[in-house]
Design a protein around this motif. Structure first.
Motif, mmCIF file in Angstrom:
data_model
loop_
_atom_site.group_PDB
_atom_site.id
_atom_site.type_symbol
_atom_site.label_atom_id
_atom_site.label_comp_id
_atom_site.label_asym_id
_atom_site.label_seq_id
_atom_site.Cartn_x
_atom_site.Cartn_y
_atom_site.Cartn_z
ATOM 1 N N SER A 183 3.363 -3.797 0.520
ATOM 2 C CA SER A 183 3.980 -2.857 1.104
ATOM 3 C C SER A 183 3.726 -1.861 0.160
ATOM 4 C CB SER A 183 5.367 -3.074 1.600
ATOM 5 O OG SER A 183 5.802 -1.873 2.027
ATOM 6 N N LEU A 184 4.183 -2.126 -1.190
ATOM 7 C CA LEU A 184 4.224 -0.918 -1.991
ATOM 8 C C LEU A 184 2.725 -0.419 -2.250
ATOM 9 C CD1 LEU A 184 6.929 -1.980 -4.447
ATOM 10 C CD2 LEU A 184 7.267 -0.367 -2.883
ATOM 11 N N SER A 185 1.734 -1.442 -2.286
ATOM 12 C CA SER A 185 0.365 -1.041 -2.503
ATOM 13 C C SER A 185 -0.133 -0.188 -1.455
ATOM 14 C CB SER A 185 -0.176 -2.328 -2.821
ATOM 15 O OG SER A 185 -1.743 -1.887 -2.819
ATOM 16 N N ASN A 186 0.150 -0.650 -0.114
ATOM 17 C CA ASN A 186 -0.128 -0.001 1.024
ATOM 18 C C ASN A 186 0.381 1.443 0.844
ATOM 19 O OD1 ASN A 186 -1.464 -1.913 2.045
ATOM 20 N ND2 ASN A 186 0.165 -2.515 3.459
ATOM 21 N N PHE A 218 15.765 10.694 -7.859
ATOM 22 C CA PHE A 218 14.985 9.676 -6.929
ATOM 23 C C PHE A 218 16.024 9.312 -6.048
ATOM 24 C CE2 PHE A 218 11.982 9.641 -10.297
ATOM 25 C CZ PHE A 218 10.674 9.401 -9.386
ATOM 26 N N ARG A 219 17.692 9.678 -6.572
ATOM 27 C CA ARG A 219 18.482 9.084 -5.761
ATOM 28 C C ARG A 219 18.803 10.053 -4.455
ATOM 29 N NH1 ARG A 219 22.602 6.009 -7.261
ATOM 30 N NH2 ARG A 219 21.902 6.366 -9.648
ATOM 31 N N PHE A 254 8.836 6.564 -3.135
ATOM 32 C CA PHE A 254 9.610 7.139 -3.921
ATOM 33 C C PHE A 254 10.442 5.998 -5.237
ATOM 34 C CE2 PHE A 254 10.559 10.350 -0.541
ATOM 35 C CZ PHE A 254 9.688 11.159 -1.415
ATOM 36 N N ILE A 255 10.641 4.744 -4.425
ATOM 37 C CA ILE A 255 11.036 3.661 -5.469
ATOM 38 C C ILE A 255 10.057 3.466 -6.465
ATOM 39 C CG2 ILE A 255 11.713 1.187 -5.441
ATOM 40 C CD1 ILE A 255 13.979 2.914 -4.801
ATOM 41 N N VAL A 259 21.791 -0.869 -8.113
ATOM 42 C CA VAL A 259 22.012 -1.504 -7.094
ATOM 43 C C VAL A 259 22.152 -0.786 -5.829
ATOM 44 C CG1 VAL A 259 24.494 -1.497 -7.639
ATOM 45 C CG2 VAL A 259 23.776 -3.369 -5.989
ATOM 46 N N THR A 260 22.750 0.598 -6.246
ATOM 47 C CA THR A 260 23.113 1.541 -4.928
ATOM 48 C C THR A 260 21.764 1.953 -4.193
ATOM 49 O OG1 THR A 260 24.959 2.371 -6.197
ATOM 50 C CG2 THR A 260 24.063 3.699 -4.535
ATOM 51 N N LEU A 261 20.718 2.265 -5.289
ATOM 52 C CA LEU A 261 19.328 2.620 -4.679
ATOM 53 C C LEU A 261 18.914 1.519 -3.757
ATOM 54 C CD1 LEU A 261 17.534 4.660 -7.446
ATOM 55 C CD2 LEU A 261 18.782 5.284 -5.036
ATOM 56 N N TYR A 262 19.108 0.236 -4.205
ATOM 57 C CA TYR A 262 18.561 -0.881 -3.549
ATOM 58 C C TYR A 262 19.224 -1.313 -2.158
ATOM 59 C CZ TYR A 262 15.427 -2.840 -7.076
ATOM 60 O OH TYR A 262 14.119 -3.010 -7.866
#
Length: 476
Positions: free
Chosen positions: A14-17, A95-96, A114-115, A127-130
């Protein structure tokens, strides 16, 4: 912290796409530049200063927060591109803001982008971003991806917290994955965590979204509502001060139907979270019997319906085809002397002029939406009367409400199309442009009717449709 030896294959794909599509997306982006003007770096210093809307990371972070607050989530990627072009190094707060914005806008691909950019710069998501990322998966009804994110957290040695599991539970519930929801419940119970009202709300949503709906749906809903009244250790641990600072409520994080109303602070008793979800489910499924049972249960608890519950009662009657019952419910509530919320009127109802004048816009909106169910002649007239009453009281349609109403009204296949035309005219009078799906539905509805090609309305709608499609039609 060094990266894990290997991410989950599907998440990695997914990240690669996301990265592979970056180059193709560059040719489609530029919406933000159209808003603030072109950014010609060969211009003079004075001209460049006038055109440049941010010079450092703090100013860019402010811009990102403003875009999110104004619901222009589709412009976040453009702002980030400009930031990179300016040579401004994003920080963790950047990023947040980006991830929160993509979550609020349900833009899953942008969130992964963005991640991934964050990791490339050596910043490990916390953990908050996840949790935000899992919530975004829930908004997109992608429970497979949500589960994979939890696996990545373990690989990255980021310890999940209570919110992580509740986010995951509700993400799986949105996808109707009842098996996964119960597995998460077992894991939480095994870890010594009780279930709070948000967990029980997720269980109700999971049963509603499961296809087909379980035979014992009514019984389960009442059971979950009763259990939600019990105290749980999760209650004291679920709220997060960081989320509050970012303007993210628990209802929004867990994708509950009350998220928008909590944000707008509209006639909502937050302790009734399980009831809100249960009434919402009953309205969606046209289950009048369940709705009446819930009302009896609420009465036994010595509680009265708040504005949101009243909206669902009206919506349930309308969805079941009993508009007169919905009208009578609203009138009885008005006569009780309790405060009337504006959204209720979007779902209902043909009534005397004086009655409309005493109703608030949110009730009128609820009434208008419900009255359009089935596109009956009387229902469409009721909806139009509700909108006329709103207009006479100077309550304008905001982009979201107007677009929702236009999208529904545009589905009318017979009749004079007067309700859809009226909604369009109301929005244009306030210089409010509906979202692309609503304009597209309205445009196609006009094309299906015998309207001359040079008709002024058709030309304007066609031009608006082409403009929106060129800007956002190819964006995810």
């Amino acid at each position: 912290m060094p990266p894990p030896p290997k991410l989950h294959q599907n998440l990695q794909l997914s990240l690669s796409n996301s990265l592979n599509q970056e180059e193709a997306a560059k040719s489609r982006r530029g919406s933000l530049r159209r808003v603030v003007g072109s950014r010609n770096f060969s211009a003079s210093t004075e001209e460049y200063s006038k055109r440049n809307y941010a010079d450092n990371v703090a100013e860019y972070n402010t811009v990102l927060g403003s875009l999110t607050a104004k619901r222009r989530h589709y412009l976040l990627r453009d702002a980030y591109d400009d930031m990179v072009l300016d040579g401004v190094m994003p920080n963790r707060d950047t990023f947040r803001s980006l991830v929160v914005g993509t979550m609020k806008g349900s833009r899953l691909q942008d969130a992964f982008f963005f991640i991934n950019q964050m990791k490339t710069m050596g910043l490990v998501p916390d953990v908050t971003l996840y949790n935000f990322l899992i919530s975004t998966c829930g908004k997109s009804r992608n429970s497979d991806q949500a589960v994979q994110i939890l696996e990545e957290m373990k690989c990255m040695q980021v310890k999940p917290n209570v919110q992580t599991y509740i986010c995951l539970l509700n993400a799986c519930a949105a996808d109707g994955r009842l098996d996964r929801v119960y597995a998460i419940v077992r894991d939480m119970t095994a870890a010594g965590l009780g279930l709070n009202k948000f967990c029980y709300a997720g269980l109700i949503i999971a049963h509603k979204n499961k296809t087909p709906v379980p035979d014992d749906f009514d019984t389960k809903v009442i059971e979950f509502v009763e259990r939600s009244k019990m105290w749980s250790s999760v209650e004291t641990d679920s709220e997060n001060a960081e989320n509050v600072m970012m303007g993210v409520t628990d209802e929004e994080l867990y994708n509950l139907p009350t998220a928008e109303y909590v944000h707008r602070r509209l006639f909502l008793a937050r302790p009734l979270t399980a009831y809100h979800t249960a009434f919402y489910a009953a309205a969606d499924l046209k289950n009048v019997q369940l709705m009446e049972t819930l009302l009896d249960t609420l009465s036994k608890d010595r509680k009265t319906p708040d504005g949101f519950i009243m909206m669902q009662i009206i919506r349930c009657h309308c969805n079941a085809g009993d508009i007169e019952r919905a009208r009578q419910t609203l009138e009885d509530y008005r006569n009780s002397g309790k405060p009337l919320a504006a959204d209720l009127f979007v779902h209902l109802t043909f009534i005397e002029y004086q009655f409309w004048l005493q109703c608030k816009p949110i009730w009128l909106q609820t009434l208008a939406e419900g009255a359009m169910v089935g596109y009956t002649e009387k229902g469409m007239q009721i909806a139009q009367d509700a909108l006329v009453a709103m207009n006479q009281r100077n309550f304008s349609l905001n982009p979201r409400t107007g677009s929702d109403l236009l999208l529904i009204a545009a589905g009318e296949k017979t009749g004079g199309y007067t309700t859809a035309n009226f909604i369009w005219d109301l929005m244009r009078a306030r210089n409010v442009t509906p979202i692309l799906p609503a304009v597209e539905a309205y445009y196609k509805g006009l094309k299906e009717r015998e309207i001359p090609e040079n008709d002024a309305r058709l030309l304007l709608v066609s031009q608006t449709y082409d403009n929106l499609r060129s800007r956002f039609g190819n964006r995810n």
